[in-house]
Design an enzyme around this catalytic site. Sequence first.
Site, PDB file in Angstrom:
ATOM      1  N   HIS A 189       0.820  -1.213   0.000  1.00  0.00           N
ATOM      2  CA  HIS A 189       0.000   0.000   0.000  1.00  0.00           C
ATOM      3  C   HIS A 189       0.853   1.262   0.000  1.00  0.00           C
ATOM      4  O   HIS A 189       0.546   2.217  -0.717  1.00  0.00           O
ATOM      5  CB  HIS A 189      -0.958  -0.002   1.187  1.00  0.00           C
ATOM      6  CG  HIS A 189      -1.905  -1.154   1.193  1.00  0.00           C
ATOM      7  ND1 HIS A 189      -2.733  -1.438   2.257  1.00  0.00           N
ATOM      8  CD2 HIS A 189      -2.162  -2.104   0.247  1.00  0.00           C
ATOM      9  CE1 HIS A 189      -3.461  -2.513   1.974  1.00  0.00           C
ATOM     10  NE2 HIS A 189      -3.125  -2.936   0.767  1.00  0.00           N
ATOM     11  N   HIS A 226      -9.120  -2.426  -5.415  1.00  0.00           N
ATOM     12  CA  HIS A 226      -8.034  -2.676  -4.468  1.00  0.00           C
ATOM     13  C   HIS A 226      -7.002  -3.624  -5.062  1.00  0.00           C
ATOM     14  O   HIS A 226      -5.793  -3.458  -4.815  1.00  0.00           O
ATOM     15  CB  HIS A 226      -8.549  -3.254  -3.146  1.00  0.00           C
ATOM     16  CG  HIS A 226      -7.437  -3.437  -2.158  1.00  0.00           C
ATOM     17  ND1 HIS A 226      -6.926  -2.395  -1.418  1.00  0.00           N
ATOM     18  CD2 HIS A 226      -6.686  -4.520  -1.855  1.00  0.00           C
ATOM     19  CE1 HIS A 226      -5.925  -2.831  -0.680  1.00  0.00           C
ATOM     20  NE2 HIS A 226      -5.760  -4.129  -0.924  1.00  0.00           N
ATOM     21  N   ASP A 271      -3.006  -2.916  -5.250  1.00  0.00           N
ATOM     22  CA  ASP A 271      -1.945  -3.849  -4.885  1.00  0.00           C
ATOM     23  C   ASP A 271      -0.980  -4.075  -6.043  1.00  0.00           C
ATOM     24  O   ASP A 271       0.245  -4.114  -5.853  1.00  0.00           O
ATOM     25  CB  ASP A 271      -2.553  -5.197  -4.485  1.00  0.00           C
ATOM     26  CG  ASP A 271      -3.085  -5.220  -3.062  1.00  0.00           C
ATOM     27  OD1 ASP A 271      -2.781  -4.294  -2.282  1.00  0.00           O
ATOM     28  OD2 ASP A 271      -3.809  -6.175  -2.725  1.00  0.00           O
ATOM     29  N   HIS A 279      -0.290 -11.123  -5.072  1.00  0.00           N
ATOM     30  CA  HIS A 279       1.070 -10.627  -4.861  1.00  0.00           C
ATOM     31  C   HIS A 279       2.124 -11.590  -5.400  1.00  0.00           C
ATOM     32  O   HIS A 279       3.053 -11.181  -6.105  1.00  0.00           O
ATOM     33  CB  HIS A 279       1.321 -10.402  -3.373  1.00  0.00           C
ATOM     34  CG  HIS A 279       0.363  -9.449  -2.741  1.00  0.00           C
ATOM     35  ND1 HIS A 279       0.319  -8.118  -3.072  1.00  0.00           N
ATOM     36  CD2 HIS A 279      -0.598  -9.631  -1.796  1.00  0.00           C
ATOM     37  CE1 HIS A 279      -0.617  -7.516  -2.353  1.00  0.00           C
ATOM     38  NE2 HIS A 279      -1.187  -8.412  -1.589  1.00  0.00           N
TER      39      HIS A 279
END
Length: 307
Positions: free
Chosen positions: A79, A236, A240, A263
Amino acid sequence: MQTTITTSVSFSGTGLHSGRPVRMTLLPAAVGHGIQFKRVDVKDGRDPMLPAHWAQVEQTPLCTKLYNGDGVTLATIEHIMAALAGCGIHNILIEIDGPEVPILDGSAARFVAKLVRAGVRQLDGNVRVLRILKPVTVQQGDAWARLEPADGFEISFHIDFADAAIGRQDLTLDMSNGTFVRELSDCRTFCRQADVDAMRDQGLALGGTLQNAVVVDGDKVLSPGGMRHMDEPVRHKMLDALGDLYTVGAPIIGRYTGHRAGHALTNKLLRALFADHNAWTLETSDQNHARKLPGVGVCADDLPMSA
């Protein structure tokens, strides 16, 4: 021109997974410094420095975690990395006194607000950009991620969840000139109540609350106030992705597409990209692209209401 911030800014909060209180201070840095974290609580002779570099990312599904050769780690950097990318900040030292970046409200809005209000200072050095020259794709099960050539920087994402509160969501955005700040920065991390229960059984998500994540259960949004955007979850995921991509150490000229990606898969994509020297080039940004980079022209009027 390369940039840094005009003055230091600080944040205090708890880590999402550790639940540990932490203080983090962002300090101006010189040309060529890049983005580096320093664990100021590490005082046992180990190296406290953690450059925000894709090759020093441990591939974990729940967050982006840096490590160095002395075993020092720092979790949940995505973030603050997205905030730095979205505000066009290239050089900064981040001092932190714990093992995880504070989660704050689960988005990048508070990071962005303090960065914008602190102001960005231009440095005497040209911005280098990473240009994608040919498509590179990685896949894991039904999830995949791709980087391919484009004239600017775009992010496209697709998610599909059984929970009706999320369902299927798609979004594509040109990330130039403050789009991140306006469209993505206030979008919070999200999860299902069943996942929260499972993570806590494993000693994770100890700092998670209904105030720093969007928690859903079937067709219900349990977090007070509901969604900030109808498609907040996919936004969101794009936040990321921007943070994870900024571990290349430069703005990207290309298009990123994520299909149920996370991720670990984005880091896997970067490793595949840099393994193919014909797939990318590092070049000085020309005036045309410099005017369209993500943080150019960002001002306080761009900040979302939640910042």
